[in-house]
Scaffold this motif. Structure first.
Motif, PDB file in Angstrom:
ATOM      1  N   ASP A   9      -6.467  31.855  -3.965  1.00 51.65           N
ATOM      2  CA  ASP A   9      -5.677  30.636  -3.783  1.00 51.65           C
ATOM      3  C   ASP A   9      -6.341  29.691  -2.784  1.00 51.65           C
ATOM      4  O   ASP A   9      -5.878  28.556  -2.587  1.00 51.65           O
ATOM      5  N   THR A  10      -7.406  30.149  -2.143  1.00 50.85           N
ATOM      6  CA  THR A  10      -8.110  29.303  -1.180  1.00 50.85           C
ATOM      7  C   THR A  10      -8.661  28.056  -1.854  1.00 50.85           C
ATOM      8  O   THR A  10      -9.365  28.135  -2.861  1.00 50.85           O
ATOM      9  N   ALA A  11      -8.300  26.901  -1.315  1.00 53.33           N
ATOM     10  CA  ALA A  11      -8.698  25.626  -1.915  1.00 53.33           C
ATOM     11  C   ALA A  11      -8.195  24.492  -1.033  1.00 53.33           C
ATOM     12  O   ALA A  11      -7.396  24.709  -0.115  1.00 53.33           O
ATOM     13  N   VAL A  12      -8.653  23.292  -1.356  1.00 52.42           N
ATOM     14  CA  VAL A  12      -8.027  22.094  -0.813  1.00 52.42           C
ATOM     15  C   VAL A  12      -6.909  21.710  -1.783  1.00 52.42           C
ATOM     16  O   VAL A  12      -7.151  21.589  -2.991  1.00 52.42           O
ATOM     17  N   TYR A  13      -5.716  21.553  -1.267  1.00 51.37           N
ATOM     18  CA  TYR A  13      -4.557  21.216  -2.078  1.00 51.37           C
ATOM     19  C   TYR A  13      -4.260  19.722  -1.940  1.00 51.37           C
ATOM     20  O   TYR A  13      -4.166  19.200  -0.829  1.00 51.37           O
ATOM     21  N   TYR A  14      -4.118  19.060  -3.095  1.00 53.80           N
ATOM     22  CA  TYR A  14      -3.888  17.627  -3.135  1.00 53.80           C
ATOM     23  C   TYR A  14      -2.526  17.327  -3.748  1.00 53.80           C
ATOM     24  O   TYR A  14      -2.162  17.886  -4.790  1.00 53.80           O
ATOM     25  N   CYS A  15      -1.829  16.418  -3.135  1.00 53.12           N
ATOM     26  CA  CYS A  15      -0.582  15.906  -3.677  1.00 53.12           C
ATOM     27  C   CYS A  15      -0.903  14.694  -4.557  1.00 53.12           C
ATOM     28  O   CYS A  15      -1.828  13.921  -4.255  1.00 53.12           O
ATOM     29  N   HIS A  16      -0.158  14.527  -5.620  1.00 57.10           N
ATOM     30  CA  HIS A  16      -0.361  13.413  -6.559  1.00 57.10           C
ATOM     31  C   HIS A  16       1.005  12.925  -7.021  1.00 57.10           C
ATOM     32  O   HIS A  16       1.930  13.735  -7.232  1.00 57.10           O
ATOM     33  N   ALA A  17       1.130  11.625  -7.189  1.00 51.58           N
ATOM     34  CA  ALA A  17       2.402  11.069  -7.639  1.00 51.58           C
ATOM     35  C   ALA A  17       2.182   9.934  -8.618  1.00 51.58           C
ATOM     36  O   ALA A  17       1.244   9.142  -8.481  1.00 51.58           O
ATOM     37  N   LEU A  18       3.059   9.860  -9.595  1.00 45.88           N
ATOM     38  CA  LEU A  18       3.123   8.744 -10.542  1.00 45.88           C
ATOM     39  C   LEU A  18       4.374   7.953 -10.192  1.00 45.88           C
ATOM     40  O   LEU A  18       5.471   8.521 -10.141  1.00 45.88           O
ATOM     41  N   PHE A  19       4.229   6.645  -9.961  1.00 44.16           N
ATOM     42  CA  PHE A  19       5.374   5.886  -9.463  1.00 44.16           C
ATOM     43  C   PHE A  19       5.399   4.478 -10.038  1.00 44.16           C
ATOM     44  O   PHE A  19       4.431   4.007 -10.638  1.00 44.16           O
ATOM     45  N   LEU A  20       6.529   3.833  -9.850  1.00 46.42           N
ATOM     46  CA  LEU A  20       6.691   2.422 -10.191  1.00 46.42           C
ATOM     47  C   LEU A  20       6.632   1.604  -8.906  1.00 46.42           C
ATOM     48  O   LEU A  20       7.315   1.934  -7.926  1.00 46.42           O
TER      49      LEU A  20
ATOM     50  N   GLN B 109       0.848  -1.185   0.000  1.00 48.11           N
ATOM     51  CA  GLN B 109       0.000   0.000   0.000  1.00 48.11           C
ATOM     52  C   GLN B 109       0.885   1.236   0.000  1.00 48.11           C
ATOM     53  O   GLN B 109       1.746   1.389   0.859  1.00 48.11           O
ATOM     54  N   VAL B 110       0.668   2.103  -0.985  1.00 47.54           N
ATOM     55  CA  VAL B 110       1.419   3.345  -1.083  1.00 47.54           C
ATOM     56  C   VAL B 110       0.498   4.485  -0.673  1.00 47.54           C
ATOM     57  O   VAL B 110      -0.660   4.521  -1.078  1.00 47.54           O
ATOM     58  N   GLN B 111       0.998   5.382   0.125  1.00 45.34           N
ATOM     59  CA  GLN B 111       0.185   6.524   0.497  1.00 45.34           C
ATOM     60  C   GLN B 111       0.999   7.807   0.499  1.00 45.34           C
ATOM     61  O   GLN B 111       2.223   7.792   0.632  1.00 45.34           O
ATOM     62  N   LEU B 112       0.274   8.920   0.316  1.00 51.26           N
ATOM     63  CA  LEU B 112       0.855  10.253   0.378  1.00 51.26           C
ATOM     64  C   LEU B 112       0.243  10.972   1.570  1.00 51.26           C
ATOM     65  O   LEU B 112      -0.980  10.991   1.723  1.00 51.26           O
ATOM     66  N   VAL B 113       1.087  11.554   2.396  1.00 52.87           N
ATOM     67  CA  VAL B 113       0.614  12.276   3.569  1.00 52.87           C
ATOM     68  C   VAL B 113       1.039  13.726   3.455  1.00 52.87           C
ATOM     69  O   VAL B 113       2.238  14.027   3.395  1.00 52.87           O
TER      70      VAL B 113
ATOM     71  N   SER C  45       5.055   7.027   1.117  1.00 55.83           N
ATOM     72  CA  SER C  45       5.566   5.854   1.827  1.00 55.83           C
ATOM     73  C   SER C  45       4.916   4.608   1.259  1.00 55.83           C
ATOM     74  O   SER C  45       3.843   4.665   0.661  1.00 55.83           O
ATOM     75  N   GLY C  46       5.597   3.471   1.470  1.00 55.92           N
ATOM     76  CA  GLY C  46       5.054   2.212   0.994  1.00 55.92           C
ATOM     77  C   GLY C  46       6.014   1.521   0.043  1.00 55.92           C
ATOM     78  O   GLY C  46       7.190   1.848  -0.035  1.00 55.92           O
ATOM     79  N   ARG C  47       5.462   0.559  -0.696  1.00 56.70           N
ATOM     80  CA  ARG C  47       6.283  -0.277  -1.565  1.00 56.70           C
ATOM     81  C   ARG C  47       6.480   0.419  -2.915  1.00 56.70           C
ATOM     82  O   ARG C  47       5.811   0.131  -3.893  1.00 56.70           O
ATOM     83  N   ILE C  48       7.464   1.309  -2.915  1.00 62.82           N
ATOM     84  CA  ILE C  48       7.758   2.140  -4.075  1.00 62.82           C
ATOM     85  C   ILE C  48       9.133   1.807  -4.611  1.00 62.82           C
ATOM     86  O   ILE C  48      10.099   1.772  -3.846  1.00 62.82           O
ATOM     87  N   PHE C  49       9.191   1.575  -5.931  1.00 65.44           N
ATOM     88  CA  PHE C  49      10.496   1.398  -6.555  1.00 65.44           C
ATOM     89  C   PHE C  49      11.082   2.748  -6.927  1.00 65.44           C
ATOM     90  O   PHE C  49      12.233   3.040  -6.616  1.00 65.44           O
TER      91      PHE C  49
ATOM     92  N   TRP D 250      -3.039   9.526  -4.784  1.00 66.11           N
ATOM     93  CA  TRP D 250      -3.430  10.858  -4.339  1.00 66.11           C
ATOM     94  C   TRP D 250      -3.304  10.966  -2.821  1.00 66.11           C
ATOM     95  O   TRP D 250      -3.563   9.994  -2.105  1.00 66.11           O
ATOM     96  N   GLY D 251      -2.981  12.160  -2.355  1.00 69.94           N
ATOM     97  CA  GLY D 251      -3.037  12.437  -0.944  1.00 69.94           C
ATOM     98  C   GLY D 251      -4.462  12.754  -0.523  1.00 69.94           C
ATOM     99  O   GLY D 251      -5.378  12.834  -1.351  1.00 69.94           O
ATOM    100  N   GLN D 252      -4.644  12.944   0.784  1.00 64.71           N
ATOM    101  CA  GLN D 252      -5.982  13.166   1.320  1.00 64.71           C
ATOM    102  C   GLN D 252      -6.435  14.618   1.213  1.00 64.71           C
ATOM    103  O   GLN D 252      -7.621  14.912   1.389  1.00 64.71           O
ATOM    104  N   GLY D 253      -5.509  15.496   0.905  1.00 62.49           N
ATOM    105  CA  GLY D 253      -5.842  16.914   0.766  1.00 62.49           C
ATOM    106  C   GLY D 253      -5.577  17.700   2.025  1.00 62.49           C
ATOM    107  O   GLY D 253      -5.728  17.182   3.143  1.00 62.49           O
ATOM    108  N   THR D 254      -5.166  18.946   1.847  1.00 65.50           N
ATOM    109  CA  THR D 254      -4.957  19.849   2.972  1.00 65.50           C
ATOM    110  C   THR D 254      -5.559  21.209   2.629  1.00 65.50           C
ATOM    111  O   THR D 254      -5.373  21.710   1.521  1.00 65.50           O
TER     112      THR D 254
END
Length: 120
Positions: A89-100, A1-5, A25-29, A110-114
């Motif tokens: 600029d007010t918004a929920v900001y989300y992190c996103h990653a493309l990974f192997l 399980q890969v997650q973004l915090v 974090s998680g099983r990321i190459f 995707w992250g959970q948003g801040t």
């Protein structure tokens, strides 16, 4: 399980600054592109900034010169330094990653948003 915090959101006055962080974090190459998106009230989720593994960056026009995206590949972490913040600029900001994955399969996460709130 890969997650973004994500962390670093909050309330700031117009003209102020905030720094967002996002740790994977998680099983990321290997992580390829890492992005920040944002979604304002009643709006769609839009790309704010993108950074490649090699450090190439892209920004949406509305944040150019005010926001800076950076990453630490050793820590699997991406940052978004936001300066001269505006109420729009007010918004929920989300992190996103493309990974192997460890089996070399491409995935995205995707992250959970801040929440970022800029008061006038």
């Amino acid at each position: 399980q890969v997650q973004l915090v994500e962390s670093g959101g909050g309330l700031v006055q117009a003209g102020g600054s905030l720094r967002l962080s996002c740790a994977a974090s998680g099983r990321i190459f290997r992580i390829h592109n890492m992005d920040w998106y944002r979604q304002g009230p009643g709006q769609q989720r839009d790309l704010v900034a993108r950074i490649s593994r090699g450090g190439s960056t892209n920004y949406t026009d509305s944040v150019k010169g005010r926001f800076t995206i950076s990453r630490d590949n050793a820590k699997n972490t991406v940052y978004l330094q936001m300066s001269s913040l505006k109420p729009e600029d007010t918004a929920v900001y989300y992190c996103h990653a493309l990974f192997l994955t460890l089996s070399l399969t491409s995935r995205e996460v995707w992250g959970q948003g801040t929440q970022v709130t800029v008061s006038s």
